[in-house]
Design a protein around this motif. Sequence first.
Motif, short mmCIF file in Angstrom:
data_model
loop_
_atom_site.label_atom_id
_atom_site.label_comp_id
_atom_site.label_asym_id
_atom_site.label_seq_id
_atom_site.Cartn_x
_atom_site.Cartn_y
_atom_site.Cartn_z
N ALA A 104 0.85 -1.20 0.00
CA ALA A 104 0.00 0.00 0.00
C ALA A 104 0.88 1.25 0.00
N PRO A 105 0.36 2.36 -0.50
CA PRO A 105 1.16 3.59 -0.53
C PRO A 105 1.52 4.07 0.87
N ASP A 106 2.68 4.72 0.95
CA ASP A 106 3.07 5.32 2.22
C ASP A 106 2.38 6.67 2.35
N PRO A 107 1.76 6.95 3.49
CA PRO A 107 1.02 8.21 3.61
C PRO A 107 1.91 9.45 3.46
N GLY A 108 3.18 9.32 3.78
CA GLY A 108 4.08 10.48 3.70
C GLY A 108 4.52 10.80 2.28
N TRP A 109 4.65 9.77 1.44
CA TRP A 109 5.09 9.95 0.05
C TRP A 109 4.43 8.83 -0.76
N ASP A 111 4.06 7.87 -3.67
CA ASP A 111 4.73 7.15 -4.76
C ASP A 111 5.73 6.12 -4.22
N CYS A 112 5.87 6.08 -2.91
CA CYS A 112 6.61 5.00 -2.26
C CYS A 112 5.59 4.10 -1.59
N PHE A 113 5.92 2.80 -1.49
CA PHE A 113 5.03 1.95 -0.72
C PHE A 113 5.51 1.92 0.73
N ASN A 114 4.57 1.69 1.63
CA ASN A 114 4.94 1.50 3.02
C ASN A 114 5.31 0.03 3.20
N SER A 115 6.44 -0.19 3.89
CA SER A 115 6.94 -1.57 3.98
C SER A 115 6.46 -2.29 5.25
N GLY A 116 5.37 -1.80 5.83
CA GLY A 116 4.82 -2.48 7.01
C GLY A 116 3.97 -3.70 6.64
N VAL A 117 3.44 -3.72 5.42
CA VAL A 117 2.63 -4.84 4.92
C VAL A 117 2.97 -5.03 3.45
N PHE A 118 3.46 -6.20 3.06
CA PHE A 118 3.69 -6.41 1.62
C PHE A 118 3.67 -7.90 1.26
N VAL A 119 3.30 -8.16 0.01
CA VAL A 119 3.25 -9.52 -0.51
C VAL A 119 4.58 -9.80 -1.21
N PHE A 120 5.18 -10.95 -0.93
CA PHE A 120 6.48 -11.24 -1.57
C PHE A 120 6.66 -12.74 -1.77
N ARG A 121 7.69 -13.08 -2.56
CA ARG A 121 8.02 -14.49 -2.78
C ARG A 121 9.42 -14.76 -2.23
#
Length: 332
Positions: A104-109, A111-121
Amino acid sequence: MVLGQSLRKHKTSKKLAALIGPQVSEQCQAVLRRIFDEVKLVDVLDSGDVAHLALMKRPELGVTFTKLHCWTLTRYSKCVFMDADTLVLCNIDELFDREELSAAPDPGWPDCFNSGVFVFRPSVETYAKLLQHCAEHGSFDGGDQGVLNDFFSDWATADISKHLPFIYNLSSIAIYTYLPAFKRYAANAKVVHFLGKTKPWSHALDAKGRQMQAEGAHPSFLLDWWAVYASSVVPMLQEQYGDQPFHTGCVAEVVDGLPVFPVKFHYSHMVTVESTQEQEEENLASFAQALHLSSPELSSQERKQKWEQGQADYMGMDSFDNIKRKLDTFLK
Ligand code: GLC
Ligand code: MN
């Protein structure tokens, strides 16, 4: 523990794995093993990047490089990473339909994603590349979020399906347009992220264990966190610790010959878990009340400063209704 219990409460069908550093006490590890399917000890990775961290005024975030270890969980084909300061409010298993790297987008910027929740392999190759990236380029924020945004640098533009809705990582602190949007959409929230310096577990209490300092986080989410903590984590901690008073689970550091705990109070005399629904509601109500009572009278200047730092008092002085009233008076 609270995150794990919140996922269980909402009946996730997925396996739960926790990454922990060596500072977590034996007793807390035992509780974590009861909640999670797997508890993996990893070494602490620290960016040591004092200069960049100073820009965020968050010197403690260098150790968030430790998060990168999640790519080594290769017994799983796909994972959703969640910070320990997140709380799940409903079932979110559908996140597994997404691909790396969804966030999800970071509220501060945004165009960056917030790295508190992310899907990865998970992948040892990706892990190695990430470490190499850290070594060669460092991180623009001194933490994992800077590295990950540089590494997955086309997130903002390449594929909209990798943009998770904000309700999957709703930050608990306010900025700009936040208040009206909060009023409109907060009921849809699926994951709340208590980002910022003050965490739900760092609220100070008085000797009776009731006073909490309201700072930053939205009080109703804070209460949700405390409800899970009080009802389904404290009993397990009590079993592990027996008569010993317990803290957040971090072993005390010795400074000048004295033990210093990261949190200044004992949890064991703070939360009384009552058996009846009624009493539990009463407990929560008194927490809620304490949240309001404890916010001291602020001067207009202090209030402005708080607002600008993203710490509006939504439920009190800065509530939507109050702001509306003020604007109406102005217009009249
Ligand atoms: C932000 C993110 C957090 C990350 C930190 C360091 O605070 O919310 O997940 O660990 O930045 O980059
Ligand atoms: Mn976080």
